[in-house]
Design a protein around this motif. Structure first.
Motif, PDB file in Angstrom:
ATOM      1  N   LEU A 102      10.765  23.469  76.866  1.00  0.00           N
ATOM      2  CA  LEU A 102      10.228  24.169  78.038  1.00  0.00           C
ATOM      3  C   LEU A 102       9.353  25.314  77.549  1.00  0.00           C
ATOM      4  N   TYR A 103       8.162  25.447  78.126  1.00  0.00           N
ATOM      5  CA  TYR A 103       7.239  26.512  77.747  1.00  0.00           C
ATOM      6  C   TYR A 103       6.660  27.122  79.012  1.00  0.00           C
ATOM      7  N   ASP A 104       6.879  28.420  79.204  1.00  0.00           N
ATOM      8  CA  ASP A 104       6.480  29.104  80.427  1.00  0.00           C
ATOM      9  C   ASP A 104       5.032  29.570  80.326  1.00  0.00           C
ATOM     10  N   ASP A 105       4.168  28.991  81.139  1.00  0.00           N
ATOM     11  CA  ASP A 105       2.751  29.340  81.147  1.00  0.00           C
ATOM     12  C   ASP A 105       2.376  30.110  82.416  1.00  0.00           C
ATOM     13  N   ARG A 106       3.362  30.693  83.083  1.00  0.00           N
ATOM     14  CA  ARG A 106       3.101  31.461  84.307  1.00  0.00           C
ATOM     15  C   ARG A 106       2.844  32.911  83.910  1.00  0.00           C
ATOM     16  N   SER A 110       8.230  36.920  83.809  1.00  0.00           N
ATOM     17  CA  SER A 110       8.810  37.799  82.783  1.00  0.00           C
ATOM     18  C   SER A 110       9.015  37.068  81.457  1.00  0.00           C
ATOM     19  N   SER A 111       8.957  35.742  81.488  1.00  0.00           N
ATOM     20  CA  SER A 111       9.116  34.967  80.249  1.00  0.00           C
ATOM     21  C   SER A 111       7.818  34.238  79.876  1.00  0.00           C
ATOM     22  N   TYR A 112       6.672  34.815  80.253  1.00  0.00           N
ATOM     23  CA  TYR A 112       5.378  34.238  79.922  1.00  0.00           C
ATOM     24  C   TYR A 112       5.294  33.949  78.424  1.00  0.00           C
ATOM     25  N   ARG A 113       4.921  32.730  78.091  1.00  0.00           N
ATOM     26  CA  ARG A 113       4.790  32.215  76.727  1.00  0.00           C
ATOM     27  C   ARG A 113       6.126  32.086  75.990  1.00  0.00           C
ATOM     28  N   CYS A 114       7.207  32.082  76.740  1.00  0.00           N
ATOM     29  CA  CYS A 114       8.531  31.885  76.143  1.00  0.00           C
ATOM     30  C   CYS A 114       8.788  30.383  75.996  1.00  0.00           C
ATOM     31  N   PHE A 115       9.432  30.008  74.899  1.00  0.00           N
ATOM     32  CA  PHE A 115       9.798  28.613  74.628  1.00  0.00           C
ATOM     33  C   PHE A 115      11.310  28.499  74.615  1.00  0.00           C
ATOM     34  N   GLU A 116      11.803  27.419  75.157  1.00  0.00           N
ATOM     35  CA  GLU A 116      13.238  27.145  75.119  1.00  0.00           C
ATOM     36  C   GLU A 116      13.429  25.653  74.860  1.00  0.00           C
ATOM     37  N   MET A 117      14.399  25.324  74.001  1.00  0.00           N
ATOM     38  CA  MET A 117      14.722  23.922  73.758  1.00  0.00           C
ATOM     39  C   MET A 117      16.154  23.672  74.206  1.00  0.00           C
ATOM     40  N   LEU A 118      16.316  22.638  75.025  1.00  0.00           N
ATOM     41  CA  LEU A 118      17.631  22.235  75.504  1.00  0.00           C
ATOM     42  C   LEU A 118      18.025  20.933  74.823  1.00  0.00           C
ATOM     43  N   HIS A 119      19.273  20.838  74.423  1.00  0.00           N
ATOM     44  CA  HIS A 119      19.825  19.611  73.862  1.00  0.00           C
ATOM     45  C   HIS A 119      20.735  19.039  74.936  1.00  0.00           C
ATOM     46  N   VAL A 126      23.779  16.812  82.382  1.00  0.00           N
ATOM     47  CA  VAL A 126      23.271  17.933  83.168  1.00  0.00           C
ATOM     48  C   VAL A 126      22.061  17.444  83.956  1.00  0.00           C
ATOM     49  N   ALA A 127      21.718  18.198  84.971  1.00  0.00           N
ATOM     50  CA  ALA A 127      20.455  18.022  85.682  1.00  0.00           C
ATOM     51  C   ALA A 127      19.670  19.301  85.437  1.00  0.00           C
ATOM     52  N   VAL A 128      18.450  19.175  84.921  1.00  0.00           N
ATOM     53  CA  VAL A 128      17.630  20.329  84.559  1.00  0.00           C
ATOM     54  C   VAL A 128      16.480  20.443  85.560  1.00  0.00           C
ATOM     55  N   TYR A 129      16.441  21.555  86.290  1.00  0.00           N
ATOM     56  CA  TYR A 129      15.377  21.823  87.250  1.00  0.00           C
ATOM     57  C   TYR A 129      14.232  22.538  86.537  1.00  0.00           C
ATOM     58  N   VAL A 130      13.017  21.974  86.651  1.00  0.00           N
ATOM     59  CA  VAL A 130      11.830  22.549  86.015  1.00  0.00           C
ATOM     60  C   VAL A 130      10.830  22.899  87.116  1.00  0.00           C
ATOM     61  N   PRO A 131      10.553  24.205  87.314  1.00  0.00           N
ATOM     62  CA  PRO A 131       9.623  24.598  88.372  1.00  0.00           C
ATOM     63  C   PRO A 131       8.169  24.329  87.998  1.00  0.00           C
ATOM     64  N   PRO A 132       7.260  24.421  88.980  1.00  0.00           N
ATOM     65  CA  PRO A 132       5.832  24.239  88.687  1.00  0.00           C
ATOM     66  C   PRO A 132       5.362  25.227  87.621  1.00  0.00           C
ATOM     67  N   LEU A 133       4.367  24.785  86.854  1.00  0.00           N
ATOM     68  CA  LEU A 133       3.688  25.561  85.801  1.00  0.00           C
ATOM     69  C   LEU A 133       4.558  25.875  84.595  1.00  0.00           C
ATOM     70  N   VAL A 134       5.725  25.260  84.484  1.00  0.00           N
ATOM     71  CA  VAL A 134       6.504  25.333  83.255  1.00  0.00           C
ATOM     72  C   VAL A 134       6.256  24.012  82.521  1.00  0.00           C
ATOM     73  N   PRO A 171      -2.290  23.255  69.859  1.00  0.00           N
ATOM     74  CA  PRO A 171      -2.171  24.674  69.515  1.00  0.00           C
ATOM     75  C   PRO A 171      -1.841  25.559  70.724  1.00  0.00           C
ATOM     76  N   GLY A 172      -2.076  25.052  71.942  1.00  0.00           N
ATOM     77  CA  GLY A 172      -1.734  25.811  73.142  1.00  0.00           C
ATOM     78  C   GLY A 172      -0.238  26.039  73.311  1.00  0.00           C
ATOM     79  N   ILE A 173       0.563  25.117  72.784  1.00  0.00           N
ATOM     80  CA  ILE A 173       2.027  25.255  72.819  1.00  0.00           C
ATOM     81  C   ILE A 173       2.506  25.160  71.373  1.00  0.00           C
ATOM     82  N   PRO A 174       2.631  26.292  70.710  1.00  0.00           N
ATOM     83  CA  PRO A 174       2.913  26.292  69.261  1.00  0.00           C
ATOM     84  C   PRO A 174       4.386  26.096  68.930  1.00  0.00           C
ATOM     85  N   HIS A 175       5.001  25.078  69.507  1.00  0.00           N
ATOM     86  CA  HIS A 175       6.408  24.811  69.260  1.00  0.00           C
ATOM     87  C   HIS A 175       6.635  23.320  69.083  1.00  0.00           C
ATOM     88  N   SER A 176       7.660  22.975  68.344  1.00  0.00           N
ATOM     89  CA  SER A 176       7.970  21.590  68.038  1.00  0.00           C
ATOM     90  C   SER A 176       9.331  21.208  68.611  1.00  0.00           C
TER      91      SER A 176
END
Length: 178
Positions: A102-106, A110-119, A126-134, A171-176
């Motif tokens: 998940l990468y926040d591009d909003r 408050s978490s602009y450009r924050c990356f999170e990885m869920l396993h 689980v059910a993972v809710y992803v809002p628009p622009l994430v 390069p826009g999302i610098p995470h793997s």
């Protein structure tokens, strides 16, 4: 014979952070506002396992699915990075293990450009809710097949899809997800 005192390696080591409480519930809050996770309980029944995959009231505000797709991934397979400008997704694993990036591009978030990885896995669904622009991407990190279901709150538009895509490694999302 045990030594008193700590070795240099033991002195360098840091205690692992708490990730679960005594009821085996995750204690780490999600870094990206708006992303929600609903743990789903499996029920063992006479002939197998029953898993309730979705209820509209699990998320706040209530999420009403209008389009549902099933995606299977070959071993090591994955999606591209993608986001939606208007649509929200609920991602539910139904086979194997997955990594969800998940990468926040909003820019106002408050978490602009924050990356999170869920396993995630069907072992503890689980059910993972992803809002628009994430931005989000899914990867199967195993040597087995994996699959997931995505519920959307907007019907898919064949003429004008609300799908915005970047390749993995952009390069826009610098995470793997590796």
């Amino acid at each position: 014979m045990q030594r008193s005192g700590r070795t240099a390696l033991q002195s360098e080591a840091a205690r692992a952070p708490q990730t679960m409480n005594a009821e085996w519930e995750p204690v780490r809050p999600l870094a990206i506002p708006g992303v929600q996770i609903k743990e789903i309980k499996n029920v063992v029944v006479r002939s197998g396992v029953l898993t309730e995959c979705y209820r509209s009231e699990w998320f706040e505000p209530s999420f009403h699915a209008l389009h549902i797709v099933h995606m299977s991934l070959l071993a090591g397979g994955g999606s591209s990075w993608h986001c939606h400008r208007h649509q929200s997704d609920v991602v539910i694993p139904v086979l194997g293990q997955l990594r969800i990036g998940l990468y926040d591009d909003r820019s106002e978030s408050s978490s602009y450009r924050c990356f999170e990885m869920l396993h995630v896995s069907v072992a503890r669904p689980v059910a993972v809710y992803v809002p628009p622009l994430v931005w989000h991407a899914v990867k199967n990190p195993t040597n087995e097949s994996a699959a997931y279901v995505v519920a959307n709150d907007k019907p898919y538009s064949y003429e004008e899809p609300d799908d915005w895509i970047l390749p993995i490694g952009s390069p826009g999302i610098p995470h793997s997800l590796d």
